[in-house]
Scaffold this motif. Sequence first.
Motif: not given
Length: 370
Positions: A46-50
Amino acid sequence: MAWLALSVVVIWAGMLAFRDGFWLADQRDDTVPVDLARWPSVVAVVPARDEAAVVGRAVASLVAQDYPGEFRVILVDDNSDDGTAFVARIAADGDPRLTVLTGGPLPHGWTGKLWALSQGIEQAGSPDYLWLTDADIAHAPDTLRTLAGMAAPRQLALVSLMARLQCRTFAEKLLVPAFVLFFQMLFPFRAVNRPGRVAAAAGGCMFVDAAALARAGGIGAVRGAIIDDCALGELLKRQGPIRLALTRRSLSLRDYGRIGEIGAMISRSAYAQLRYSPLLLAGTLVGLTLVFLLPPLLTLAGQIGGVIAWLLMALSFQPMLRFYGQSPLWGIALPLIAAIYGWYTLVSALQVWRGRGGQWKGRSQALLQP
């Protein structure tokens, strides 16, 4: 003028009859998951940014999967400054299957999402399958069973489910069902799901045969792609059959309260889809005018062919409107909706020309070169 009206009718009749039933919305994941003799090992990345506002529900849905096989989750925190990693850990409630990985600096030539996925895949080890899913997608408890049950018996290189987008606000009702319809016009799901050159995927939920991905050169083979899901679909279809389907199991958690917010999503990648070509841009805008805007104009001019073409256009929208539980009257508004999409396609090109293309999470990613 009559010949022009007849031409538009022929175009719409031809698309409905010969464009692989793109409008029928019949490629779905409604089959009951099968019982496998051996459930493959899976790692979700799971890529997650803000994504603090939504990542908790996404992670909670992953650790709640009713899956008999070996399963782990790796969340890659891509330099968030809103507490995304903290929210993810709280949502997992101490579940040891969750690993939160702090992402490294973004290298030149990579988009942020693909760089985050690359780091998560490297950490995953050697599972049978990788479940690449976004931090703003929540999944029903049987989603992973369904994905494995579709992929393993058929030895599919990729199974991708198009998450059901929110459709509650006026902006969402106006633009979201049409977004999926237009996607299917470009990439008819039936054509994607049979042998041939047409390939696509939906980035919110991609179930990938890890060995096929390795044979294709890994995620780095598409590292600069703005439309990363379709690039990955094309890459993996060279390795084996793929499947793309609509689903109600996976739900987007992202809300769009204003038309401009959806417009930003469109403009982020529209010109990239046209390969940054001014000629293709001009052709697209002319095509939108001919296919979508001309029928109501011809209707106002008293041409019966315009009425017929407009009705065929509205008919093409009905299965998708039913899938999203919306009024069939939205079909009449499809010319207006298409005009809005055309405008944001032009905006996409203008942003690229100004050096601000591919905006996402504070990054301008258009025209990246490795």
